[in-house]
Design a protein around this motif. Structure first.
Motif, PDB file in Angstrom:
ATOM      1  N   GLY A  97       0.812  -1.204   0.000  1.00 33.00           N
ATOM      2  CA  GLY A  97       0.000   0.000   0.000  1.00 33.00           C
ATOM      3  C   GLY A  97       0.841   1.247   0.000  1.00 33.00           C
ATOM      4  O   GLY A  97       0.429   2.257   0.541  1.00 33.00           O
ATOM      5  N   ARG A  98       2.010   1.183  -0.547  1.00 32.25           N
ATOM      6  CA  ARG A  98       2.897   2.344  -0.577  1.00 32.25           C
ATOM      7  C   ARG A  98       2.289   3.446  -1.436  1.00 32.25           C
ATOM      8  O   ARG A  98       1.767   3.183  -2.515  1.00 32.25           O
ATOM      9  N   SER A  99       2.428   4.654  -0.951  1.00 29.03           N
ATOM     10  CA  SER A  99       1.955   5.785  -1.731  1.00 29.03           C
ATOM     11  C   SER A  99       2.881   5.995  -2.922  1.00 29.03           C
ATOM     12  O   SER A  99       4.035   5.552  -2.917  1.00 29.03           O
ATOM     13  N   GLN A 100       2.365   6.667  -3.920  1.00 28.43           N
ATOM     14  CA  GLN A 100       3.197   6.964  -5.092  1.00 28.43           C
ATOM     15  C   GLN A 100       4.378   7.838  -4.674  1.00 28.43           C
ATOM     16  O   GLN A 100       5.486   7.676  -5.181  1.00 28.43           O
ATOM     17  N   PHE A 101       4.145   8.742  -3.732  1.00 23.72           N
ATOM     18  CA  PHE A 101       5.222   9.593  -3.239  1.00 23.72           C
ATOM     19  C   PHE A 101       6.346   8.752  -2.637  1.00 23.72           C
ATOM     20  O   PHE A 101       7.524   8.970  -2.929  1.00 23.72           O
ATOM     21  N   GLU A 102       5.982   7.768  -1.780  1.00 18.00           N
ATOM     22  CA  GLU A 102       7.008   6.955  -1.145  1.00 18.00           C
ATOM     23  C   GLU A 102       7.753   6.098  -2.165  1.00 18.00           C
ATOM     24  O   GLU A 102       8.961   5.905  -2.053  1.00 18.00           O
ATOM     25  N   ARG A 103       7.047   5.599  -3.171  1.00 12.44           N
ATOM     26  CA  ARG A 103       7.734   4.822  -4.215  1.00 12.44           C
ATOM     27  C   ARG A 103       8.708   5.704  -4.983  1.00 12.44           C
ATOM     28  O   ARG A 103       9.827   5.299  -5.277  1.00 12.44           O
ATOM     29  N   LYS A 104       8.287   6.933  -5.305  1.00 17.18           N
ATOM     30  CA  LYS A 104       9.182   7.847  -6.021  1.00 17.18           C
ATOM     31  C   LYS A 104      10.375   8.238  -5.155  1.00 17.18           C
ATOM     32  O   LYS A 104      11.496   8.354  -5.647  1.00 17.18           O
ATOM     33  N   LEU A 105      10.131   8.417  -3.881  1.00 18.74           N
ATOM     34  CA  LEU A 105      11.221   8.739  -2.964  1.00 18.74           C
ATOM     35  C   LEU A 105      12.210   7.573  -2.899  1.00 18.74           C
ATOM     36  O   LEU A 105      13.426   7.765  -2.941  1.00 18.74           O
ATOM     37  N   GLY A 106      11.685   6.360  -2.811  1.00 21.34           N
ATOM     38  CA  GLY A 106      12.543   5.178  -2.818  1.00 21.34           C
ATOM     39  C   GLY A 106      13.341   5.077  -4.104  1.00 21.34           C
ATOM     40  O   GLY A 106      14.530   4.744  -4.085  1.00 21.34           O
ATOM     41  N   ASP A 107      12.692   5.360  -5.229  1.00 17.96           N
ATOM     42  CA  ASP A 107      13.408   5.345  -6.509  1.00 17.96           C
ATOM     43  C   ASP A 107      14.529   6.384  -6.513  1.00 17.96           C
ATOM     44  O   ASP A 107      15.611   6.133  -7.048  1.00 17.96           O
ATOM     45  N   PHE A 108      14.261   7.546  -5.914  1.00 14.76           N
ATOM     46  CA  PHE A 108      15.287   8.585  -5.828  1.00 14.76           C
ATOM     47  C   PHE A 108      16.473   8.108  -4.985  1.00 14.76           C
ATOM     48  O   PHE A 108      17.626   8.258  -5.385  1.00 14.76           O
ATOM     49  N   PHE A 109      16.204   7.505  -3.818  1.00 21.46           N
ATOM     50  CA  PHE A 109      17.288   7.002  -2.966  1.00 21.46           C
ATOM     51  C   PHE A 109      18.077   5.902  -3.669  1.00 21.46           C
ATOM     52  O   PHE A 109      19.307   5.842  -3.575  1.00 21.46           O
ATOM     53  N   LYS A 110      17.380   5.013  -4.370  1.00 25.48           N
ATOM     54  CA  LYS A 110      18.083   3.972  -5.136  1.00 25.48           C
ATOM     55  C   LYS A 110      18.961   4.598  -6.212  1.00 25.48           C
ATOM     56  O   LYS A 110      20.100   4.174  -6.415  1.00 25.48           O
ATOM     57  N   HIS A 111      18.432   5.595  -6.910  1.00 21.43           N
ATOM     58  CA  HIS A 111      19.203   6.275  -7.961  1.00 21.43           C
ATOM     59  C   HIS A 111      20.454   6.929  -7.372  1.00 21.43           C
ATOM     60  O   HIS A 111      21.526   6.903  -8.001  1.00 21.43           O
ATOM     61  N   GLN A 112      20.342   7.499  -6.178  1.00 21.10           N
ATOM     62  CA  GLN A 112      21.489   8.120  -5.527  1.00 21.10           C
ATOM     63  C   GLN A 112      22.585   7.088  -5.277  1.00 21.10           C
ATOM     64  O   GLN A 112      23.763   7.371  -5.468  1.00 21.10           O
ATOM     65  N   ILE A 113      22.197   5.894  -4.855  1.00 26.20           N
ATOM     66  CA  ILE A 113      23.173   4.825  -4.634  1.00 26.20           C
ATOM     67  C   ILE A 113      23.776   4.390  -5.967  1.00 26.20           C
ATOM     68  O   ILE A 113      24.993   4.252  -6.095  1.00 26.20           O
ATOM     69  N   GLU A 114      22.929   4.191  -6.965  1.00 31.62           N
ATOM     70  CA  GLU A 114      23.365   3.692  -8.274  1.00 31.62           C
ATOM     71  C   GLU A 114      24.293   4.659  -9.005  1.00 31.62           C
ATOM     72  O   GLU A 114      25.180   4.235  -9.748  1.00 31.62           O
ATOM     73  N   SER A 115      24.075   5.960  -8.814  1.00 29.93           N
ATOM     74  CA  SER A 115      24.830   6.953  -9.583  1.00 29.93           C
ATOM     75  C   SER A 115      25.934   7.639  -8.779  1.00 29.93           C
ATOM     76  O   SER A 115      26.552   8.586  -9.270  1.00 29.93           O
ATOM     77  N   ASP A 116      26.194   7.182  -7.576  1.00 28.08           N
ATOM     78  CA  ASP A 116      27.259   7.748  -6.752  1.00 28.08           C
ATOM     79  C   ASP A 116      28.577   7.676  -7.529  1.00 28.08           C
ATOM     80  O   ASP A 116      28.902   6.647  -8.112  1.00 28.08           O
ATOM     81  N   THR A 117      29.326   8.779  -7.539  1.00 29.32           N
ATOM     82  CA  THR A 117      30.556   8.836  -8.330  1.00 29.32           C
ATOM     83  C   THR A 117      31.810   8.477  -7.547  1.00 29.32           C
ATOM     84  O   THR A 117      32.901   8.425  -8.124  1.00 29.32           O
ATOM     85  N   SER A 118      31.682   8.209  -6.247  1.00 27.98           N
ATOM     86  CA  SER A 118      32.875   7.882  -5.466  1.00 27.98           C
ATOM     87  C   SER A 118      33.347   6.464  -5.764  1.00 27.98           C
ATOM     88  O   SER A 118      32.569   5.603  -6.171  1.00 27.98           O
ATOM     89  N   VAL A 119      34.629   6.239  -5.563  1.00 30.46           N
ATOM     90  CA  VAL A 119      35.210   4.929  -5.832  1.00 30.46           C
ATOM     91  C   VAL A 119      34.650   3.893  -4.861  1.00 30.46           C
ATOM     92  O   VAL A 119      34.180   2.830  -5.272  1.00 30.46           O
ATOM     93  N   ALA A 120      34.700   4.196  -3.560  1.00 32.26           N
ATOM     94  CA  ALA A 120      34.291   3.207  -2.562  1.00 32.26           C
ATOM     95  C   ALA A 120      32.790   2.927  -2.622  1.00 32.26           C
ATOM     96  O   ALA A 120      32.376   1.772  -2.723  1.00 32.26           O
ATOM     97  N   TYR A 121      31.987   3.954  -2.563  1.00 36.21           N
ATOM     98  CA  TYR A 121      30.537   3.771  -2.491  1.00 36.21           C
ATOM     99  C   TYR A 121      29.905   3.517  -3.860  1.00 36.21           C
ATOM    100  O   TYR A 121      29.090   2.613  -4.011  1.00 36.21           O
ATOM    101  N   GLY A 122      30.256   4.295  -4.848  1.00 33.15           N
ATOM    102  CA  GLY A 122      29.648   4.179  -6.165  1.00 33.15           C
ATOM    103  C   GLY A 122      30.175   3.008  -6.980  1.00 33.15           C
ATOM    104  O   GLY A 122      29.425   2.095  -7.342  1.00 33.15           O
ATOM    105  N   ASP A 123      31.477   3.035  -7.250  1.00 33.33           N
ATOM    106  CA  ASP A 123      32.078   1.937  -8.013  1.00 33.33           C
ATOM    107  C   ASP A 123      31.960   0.629  -7.236  1.00 33.33           C
ATOM    108  O   ASP A 123      31.707  -0.432  -7.808  1.00 33.33           O
ATOM    109  N   GLY A 124      32.128   0.717  -5.912  1.00 37.38           N
ATOM    110  CA  GLY A 124      31.992  -0.469  -5.075  1.00 37.38           C
ATOM    111  C   GLY A 124      30.595  -1.057  -5.145  1.00 37.38           C
ATOM    112  O   GLY A 124      30.426  -2.277  -5.236  1.00 37.38           O
ATOM    113  N   PHE A 125      29.582  -0.186  -5.115  1.00 38.83           N
ATOM    114  CA  PHE A 125      28.201  -0.672  -5.240  1.00 38.83           C
ATOM    115  C   PHE A 125      27.983  -1.347  -6.586  1.00 38.83           C
ATOM    116  O   PHE A 125      27.420  -2.444  -6.651  1.00 38.83           O
TER     117      PHE A 125
END
Length: 152
Positions: A97-125
């Protein structure tokens, strides 16, 4: 000056006593941070040797990403079978029953992880996520434990 030397075996014991997190963060952000930090704790408690930052931070980011994914994409869960008589607006925040807002927010947080440019966090992920997608989490962790590297 005479120097006396003798063998001395150091025993390193690592204990995790707490995970500290800021109060007042959004639920999805708090959960993903906890998933990340709990993975650090799990690695320590299971005796994983010292890992390079890209391996350790990367696999911890994989767990954070997986947690967000499970929260926003989760269909029915045990919460859906709850027979609570107080079905207020809180039911909209349960899985399925997630709201559309919460799903979009989750997508944003996932995108932040996926597109991180740092070596340890981004490339490591990205490397860790590829390994988990190819070999599964259990086999990836076993390989990391044995070699200190990701399977390729």
């Amino acid at each position: 000056m005479e120097m006396i030397t003798e063998l001395y075996r150091l025993t390193r014991r690592c204990e995790v006593t707490a995970i500290l997190i800021l109060y007042g963060l959004l639920r999805l952000l708090t959960g993903s941070i906890l998933a990340h930090e709990m993975m650090h704790a799990w690695l320590r408690l299971k005796g994983y040797r010292t890992l390079s930052p890209d391996i350790e931070e990367g696999i911890c980011q994989v767990l954070a990403h997986m947690w967000i994914e499970s929260e926003i994409m989760g269909g029915s869960s045990s919460n859906a079978t709850s027979t609570s008589s107080s079905s207020s607006s809180s039911t909209s925040s349960k899985k399925g029953g997630r709201s559309q807002f919460e799903r979009k927010l989750g997508d944003f947080f996932k995108h932040q992880i996926e597109s991180d440019t740092s070596v340890a966090y981004g490339d490591g992920f990205r490397a860790g996520n590829q390994a988990v997608l190819q070999y599964g989490l259990k086999r990836t962790l076993e390989h990391i434990r044995l070699t200190g590297t990701l399977p390729f």
